[in-house]
Design a protein around this motif. Sequence first.
Motif, PDB file in Angstrom:
ATOM      1  N   VAL A 111       0.839  -1.206   0.000  1.00  0.00           N
ATOM      2  CA  VAL A 111       0.000   0.000   0.000  1.00  0.00           C
ATOM      3  C   VAL A 111       0.869   1.249   0.000  1.00  0.00           C
ATOM      4  N   VAL A 112       1.938   1.244   0.810  1.00  0.00           N
ATOM      5  CA  VAL A 112       2.862   2.376   0.844  1.00  0.00           C
ATOM      6  C   VAL A 112       3.488   2.590  -0.532  1.00  0.00           C
ATOM      7  N   ALA A 113       3.769   1.507  -1.243  1.00  0.00           N
ATOM      8  CA  ALA A 113       4.381   1.616  -2.564  1.00  0.00           C
ATOM      9  C   ALA A 113       3.475   2.370  -3.530  1.00  0.00           C
ATOM     10  N   PHE A 114       2.156   2.183  -3.413  1.00  0.00           N
ATOM     11  CA  PHE A 114       1.221   2.905  -4.266  1.00  0.00           C
ATOM     12  C   PHE A 114       1.209   4.400  -3.947  1.00  0.00           C
ATOM     13  N   GLN A 115       1.411   4.742  -2.676  1.00  0.00           N
ATOM     14  CA  GLN A 115       1.293   6.127  -2.259  1.00  0.00           C
ATOM     15  C   GLN A 115       2.613   6.900  -2.378  1.00  0.00           C
ATOM     16  N   ALA A 116       3.733   6.200  -2.310  1.00  0.00           N
ATOM     17  CA  ALA A 116       5.035   6.866  -2.324  1.00  0.00           C
ATOM     18  C   ALA A 116       5.496   7.122  -3.759  1.00  0.00           C
ATOM     19  N   THR A 117       6.624   7.785  -3.882  1.00  0.00           N
ATOM     20  CA  THR A 117       7.210   8.086  -5.189  1.00  0.00           C
ATOM     21  C   THR A 117       8.703   7.762  -5.162  1.00  0.00           C
ATOM     22  N   GLY A 118       9.274   7.593  -6.353  1.00  0.00           N
ATOM     23  CA  GLY A 118      10.719   7.420  -6.479  1.00  0.00           C
ATOM     24  C   GLY A 118      11.241   6.168  -5.819  1.00  0.00           C
ATOM     25  N   SER A 119      12.409   6.305  -5.224  1.00  0.00           N
ATOM     26  CA  SER A 119      13.086   5.157  -4.619  1.00  0.00           C
ATOM     27  C   SER A 119      12.302   4.587  -3.437  1.00  0.00           C
ATOM     28  N   ARG A 120      11.560   5.448  -2.746  1.00  0.00           N
ATOM     29  CA  ARG A 120      10.770   4.960  -1.615  1.00  0.00           C
ATOM     30  C   ARG A 120       9.682   3.993  -2.093  1.00  0.00           C
ATOM     31  N   ALA A 121       9.039   4.321  -3.214  1.00  0.00           N
ATOM     32  CA  ALA A 121       8.010   3.439  -3.761  1.00  0.00           C
ATOM     33  C   ALA A 121       8.611   2.107  -4.204  1.00  0.00           C
ATOM     34  N   VAL A 122       9.773   2.168  -4.853  1.00  0.00           N
ATOM     35  CA  VAL A 122      10.430   0.941  -5.314  1.00  0.00           C
ATOM     36  C   VAL A 122      10.831   0.079  -4.121  1.00  0.00           C
ATOM     37  N   GLY A 123      11.414   0.710  -3.111  1.00  0.00           N
ATOM     38  CA  GLY A 123      11.831  -0.028  -1.924  1.00  0.00           C
ATOM     39  C   GLY A 123      10.655  -0.684  -1.218  1.00  0.00           C
ATOM     40  N   ALA A 124       9.540   0.058  -1.089  1.00  0.00           N
ATOM     41  CA  ALA A 124       8.359  -0.497  -0.433  1.00  0.00           C
ATOM     42  C   ALA A 124       7.777  -1.650  -1.236  1.00  0.00           C
ATOM     43  N   ALA A 125       7.781  -1.529  -2.566  1.00  0.00           N
ATOM     44  CA  ALA A 125       7.242  -2.594  -3.413  1.00  0.00           C
ATOM     45  C   ALA A 125       8.063  -3.870  -3.286  1.00  0.00           C
ATOM     46  N   PHE A 126       9.393  -3.736  -3.355  1.00  0.00           N
ATOM     47  CA  PHE A 126      10.254  -4.907  -3.222  1.00  0.00           C
ATOM     48  C   PHE A 126      10.173  -5.498  -1.811  1.00  0.00           C
ATOM     49  N   GLY A 299      -7.731  -0.858  -4.742  1.00  0.00           N
ATOM     50  CA  GLY A 299      -8.496   0.057  -5.579  1.00  0.00           C
ATOM     51  C   GLY A 299      -8.279   1.508  -5.201  1.00  0.00           C
ATOM     52  N   ILE A 300      -8.350   1.813  -3.923  1.00  0.00           N
ATOM     53  CA  ILE A 300      -8.180   3.203  -3.474  1.00  0.00           C
ATOM     54  C   ILE A 300      -6.737   3.654  -3.664  1.00  0.00           C
ATOM     55  N   SER A 301      -5.779   2.767  -3.405  1.00  0.00           N
ATOM     56  CA  SER A 301      -4.372   3.118  -3.607  1.00  0.00           C
ATOM     57  C   SER A 301      -4.076   3.367  -5.078  1.00  0.00           C
ATOM     58  N   ALA A 302      -4.610   2.523  -5.962  1.00  0.00           N
ATOM     59  CA  ALA A 302      -4.411   2.722  -7.399  1.00  0.00           C
ATOM     60  C   ALA A 302      -5.043   4.028  -7.857  1.00  0.00           C
ATOM     61  N   LEU A 303      -6.206   4.359  -7.285  1.00  0.00           N
ATOM     62  CA  LEU A 303      -6.849   5.637  -7.623  1.00  0.00           C
ATOM     63  C   LEU A 303      -5.953   6.812  -7.250  1.00  0.00           C
ATOM     64  N   GLY A 304      -5.385   6.766  -6.037  1.00  0.00           N
ATOM     65  CA  GLY A 304      -4.489   7.845  -5.628  1.00  0.00           C
ATOM     66  C   GLY A 304      -3.273   7.957  -6.526  1.00  0.00           C
ATOM     67  N   TYR A 305      -2.748   6.811  -6.943  1.00  0.00           N
ATOM     68  CA  TYR A 305      -1.581   6.814  -7.836  1.00  0.00           C
ATOM     69  C   TYR A 305      -1.934   7.437  -9.189  1.00  0.00           C
ATOM     70  N   LEU A 306      -3.072   7.046  -9.759  1.00  0.00           N
ATOM     71  CA  LEU A 306      -3.457   7.537 -11.084  1.00  0.00           C
ATOM     72  C   LEU A 306      -3.811   9.023 -11.058  1.00  0.00           C
ATOM     73  N   LEU A 307      -4.470   9.462 -10.014  1.00  0.00           N
ATOM     74  CA  LEU A 307      -4.843  10.876  -9.945  1.00  0.00           C
ATOM     75  C   LEU A 307      -3.648  11.770  -9.641  1.00  0.00           C
ATOM     76  N   GLY A 308      -2.567  11.183  -9.155  1.00  0.00           N
ATOM     77  CA  GLY A 308      -1.386  11.978  -8.838  1.00  0.00           C
ATOM     78  C   GLY A 308      -0.388  12.067  -9.980  1.00  0.00           C
ATOM     79  N   GLY A 309      -0.718  11.545 -11.162  1.00  0.00           N
ATOM     80  CA  GLY A 309       0.197  11.574 -12.288  1.00  0.00           C
ATOM     81  C   GLY A 309       0.213  12.915 -13.003  1.00  0.00           C
TER      82      GLY A 309
END
Length: 347
Positions: A111-126, A299-309
């Motif tokens: 969930v953090v990976a969806f909300q974060a950006t850059g290296s933080r998002a990659v690190g959270a995803a992995f 769903g909500i995390s993906a929405l936040g990611y898409l609206l933040g592009g």
Amino acid sequence: MAVGGALTVPATTALLRNLVPEEKRARTFGYFGSVMGTAAALGPLIGGELTARFGWRSVFIANIPVILLAYLLIRRAISSEAPGPNRVTRGAPRCDVLGSVLLGFGLTLLVVAFQATGSRAVGAAFGGAGLLAVFVWWERRVAEPVLDLRLFRRPAFAAANAVIGLQNLAMYALLFQLPIFFEQVRNVEAGGTGRTIIAMMIAMVVCAPLGGWVSEWVGARTTALVGTLTSLAGLSFVLDFEALQSPGDVLTGLILIGAGLGLSSAPCQAAAMTAVAPTEAGMAGGVVSTARYIGDVIGISALGYLLGGERSVVDAHSAAALVYSAALIVATVSALGLPGRIRPRLD
């Protein structure tokens, strides 16, 4: 409160599975879904009224008599249960603490990976993917797992959870999205959009018992297919955000989406719970609840990611709706794995 809800809902689902005869199980889950939907619709209204009149503390105090009444009713239901093959008598299993921790932190990092950006998002995803991989490894080896992965070898159980999770992904993300869109883009107050969204909840509440009754005649597969296709038809009214000028423009679509969700919910729950033995009902109820919540969160995390592009606001909202469409298409395909007729598993 979240922990209490997480403990209560799976236990209630397990009780329904073990207390209700198989031939009445689908309609019972339909009533259960209708009650849950009604509570979700009335809760904010009652809470708002209590807060306005008596302050926010009254919301928590008002829950006490409700909880006590529920406790007494559950005690009465359990004490009146007749002995039989559905009666669960084995001792309580050990708590799989490590498995629970791995699953909880793994999902949180995703969930953090969806909300974060850059290296933080990659690190959270992995990190999340790694913890979930270790979770799977551990659950396959521990004697009493928090989640017995062998349950997913049963097609009906796996298909039912997929439909539930994917439909909730689309529904809850859309519930968050529409007020944001109409308020920020069309300058419509949130209250106007909220009143329109109630139509979807009403349709879901009305159609949930209907889905249970129908599935007893035609089977879970046909009923869930009709439900997912109805939701897809409703979503087609919402895809073109450029054309949406007021909440009234999505009213028909929301009613169809709610009706589809209501029709699908009961047969999916009944199919999932009937696919397991009585001694597995508690774990299966937890899986069903987890599938629902994971769908909500993704769903909500993906929405936040898409609206933040970087794309335009309208294009971002349209892209999010396409994600919901893909989820409902996969849900429709998954519904094919449900049984034509629900058959109990007693071993």
